[in-house]
Design a protein around this motif. Structure first.
Motif, PDB file in Angstrom:
ATOM      1  N   ILE A   1       0.846  -1.188   0.000  1.00 51.26           N
ATOM      2  CA  ILE A   1       0.000   0.000   0.000  1.00 51.26           C
ATOM      3  C   ILE A   1       0.881   1.237   0.000  1.00 51.26           C
TER       4      ILE A   1
ATOM      5  N   SER B   1       1.579   7.420   6.512  1.00 50.03           N
ATOM      6  CA  SER B   1       1.786   5.979   6.325  1.00 50.03           C
ATOM      7  C   SER B   1       1.961   5.273   7.665  1.00 50.03           C
TER       8      SER B   1
ATOM      9  N   SER C   1      -0.537   2.352   8.830  1.00 54.83           N
ATOM     10  CA  SER C   1       0.035   1.039   9.138  1.00 54.83           C
ATOM     11  C   SER C   1      -0.342   0.580  10.541  1.00 54.83           C
TER      12      SER C   1
ATOM     13  N   ASN D   1       0.603  -5.928   8.687  1.00 58.24           N
ATOM     14  CA  ASN D   1       1.451  -5.359   7.636  1.00 58.24           C
ATOM     15  C   ASN D   1       2.756  -4.882   8.243  1.00 58.24           C
TER      16      ASN D   1
ATOM     17  N   TRP E   1       5.462  -1.724   8.072  1.00 52.77           N
ATOM     18  CA  TRP E   1       5.721  -0.359   7.609  1.00 52.77           C
ATOM     19  C   TRP E   1       7.151  -0.281   7.110  1.00 52.77           C
TER      20      TRP E   1
ATOM     21  N   VAL F   1       3.094  -1.317   4.061  1.00 52.73           N
ATOM     22  CA  VAL F   1       2.586   0.046   3.915  1.00 52.73           C
ATOM     23  C   VAL F   1       3.796   0.960   3.766  1.00 52.73           C
TER      24      VAL F   1
END
Length: 412
Positions: free
Chosen positions: A34, A123, A127, A137, A139, A176
């Motif tokens: 992402i 972000s 995240s 996820n 980062w 992310v």
């Protein structure tokens, strides 16, 4: 692996962050990367910080306003003692610390170090929120992966090094990261150009041989015109890479001009979809020619029209063009439309860095110059030339050009 890019409008507040999770659920969150932009108007706010810094005004108050806005958003997403709050505070402390000790007079360098923080913060928030609701996820810092030269604000990607870095990512996990930023050989932040987050997503898609890239917007997809500026526009369900590249070149704001070439090289499908209605099909950009010849409209505002003519009525020759283009490049002024006659050259240009006065002073040494500011460039792709009178109605035309069913008009 799937690549998703969420722009500033999609993460402008707490509800937006929560909605990203809804969108990801519809897309079966797994094996994806992402890319996220700065929240809402954060980039504009950070630009004001840089402006105040160079004008010797109070920039710390502006930084505090941006910080408070982000903390207000996080208060709706996290508990009071959540670790992400202290991490966000560090980002803002770093901005103030950098500006206090900076010795560089280079505006573009300072701009990138400050403005690039917007994506780092958004972000991190996204995240952490996704992890909290069990969308697991990792980062990652895009600057560790996307490597560029030191051309601040318009970084050129070192594709060999970038691809080597990105290929170290595990395709079976989720990540992310940030759009818009990379880093130079000295590890300073370099931005990829305004609205460059789409380009960042394309870079990751290319290097990871992604299944597809989806960019989530607040519109249903690529339209035949901006619905805020044109009536009776329609959704283009499928267009070719070539048509999308042409539309981006002429100024269609929904697609960043650099985004499409990496995707086209590896035939990676590119979707533009609505984060407000994620189940709708949106627009698919691929080898399709489904909507290839539908008439579409593009308006570029805040343009400048320049007339350049020789003083001795001699022809505009190659040596003249070389000098003019060299000055345009030096001042980072981009040509949107060009038309020449025997003794004059007309240029419709975009001056993102406010260098038009510098250009004018240099060209006046050799030419007669006329400048008309605040004009608009109206482009019709696949124009029905039998209906030209409709396009000219109620417009003062300063310059026009027709080629291969593309009509362009400079108006004021």
């Amino acid at each position: 692996m799937k690549i998703f890019k969420f722009g500033g409008a999609s993460v402008k507040d707490a509800e937006g962050i929560k909605n990203v999770a809804v969108v990801l659920e519809t897309e079966h969150f797994s094996k994806c990367l992402i890319v996220v932009s700065a929240m809402g108007k954060t980039t504009n706010a950070l630009e004001k910080v840089v402006q105040n810094y160079f004008e010797k005004k109070d920039y710390e108050t502006e930084v505090e306003k941006i910080k408070e806005n982000h903390l207000e958003i996080t208060s709706e997403l996290f508990s009071e003692n959540h670790p992400v709050l202290s991490e966000i505070a560090v980002f803002f402390d770093d901005i103030n610390s950098f500006l206090r000790r900076n010795k560089s007079p280079n505006y573009n360098f300072v701009y990138d170090q400050v403005v690039g923080c917007g994506e780092m913060i958004s972000s991190k928030i996204l995240s952490e929120y996704l992890n909290d609701i069990q969308f697991k996820n990792n980062w990652i810092d895009a600057r560790d992966y996307i490597k560029t030269d030191s051309q601040y604000r318009e970084g050129l990607v070192n594709w060999e090094e970038t691809e080597k870095n990105i290929k170290t990512l595990n395709n079976s996990e989720c990540f992310v990261t940030q759009g818009f930023i990379g880093s130079d050989p000295n590890n300073f932040t370099v931005t990829l150009g305004r609205e460059g987050s789409d380009y960042s997503a394309a870079i990751f898609a290319y290097c990871l041989d992604a299944d597809h890239l989806t960019i989530w917007k607040d519109v249903p997809g690529v339209m035949t015109g901006d619905p805020r500026k044109f009536e009776n526009v329609q959704l283009l369900s499928g267009i070719s890479y070539e048509e999308a590249i042409e539309m981006a070149y002429y100024g269609a704001s929904i697609i960043h001009p650099k985004t499409l070439q990496p995707l086209k090289q590896k035939n990676i499908p590119f979707f533009v979809k609505s984060f407000l209605n994620p189940k709708e099909a949106g627009t698919k950009v691929s080898v399709s020619d489904q909507n290839e010849y539908v008439e579409s409209y593009i308006l570029k505002e805040n343009q400048i029209l320049i007339y350049v003519s020789t003083r001795d009525f001699s022809f505009i020759a190659e040596e003249h063009l070389s000098l003019i283009f060299s000055e345009l490049a030096k001042n980072k002024i981009k040509i949107s439309l060009m038309q020449n006659s025997a003794i004059s050259l007309a240029l419709c240009v975009e001056d993102k860095y406010n260098n038009i006065n510098l250009l004018n002073s240099e060209l006046l040494k050799f030419f007669d110059i006329e400048i008309i500011k605040d004009v608009s460039l109206f482009t019709i792709r696949n124009a029905d030339t039998s209906k030209l009178e409709n396009f000219y109605a109620n417009r003062k035309i300063l310059l026009e050009q027709i080629s291969q069913k593309t009509l362009q008009m400079v108006t004021n």
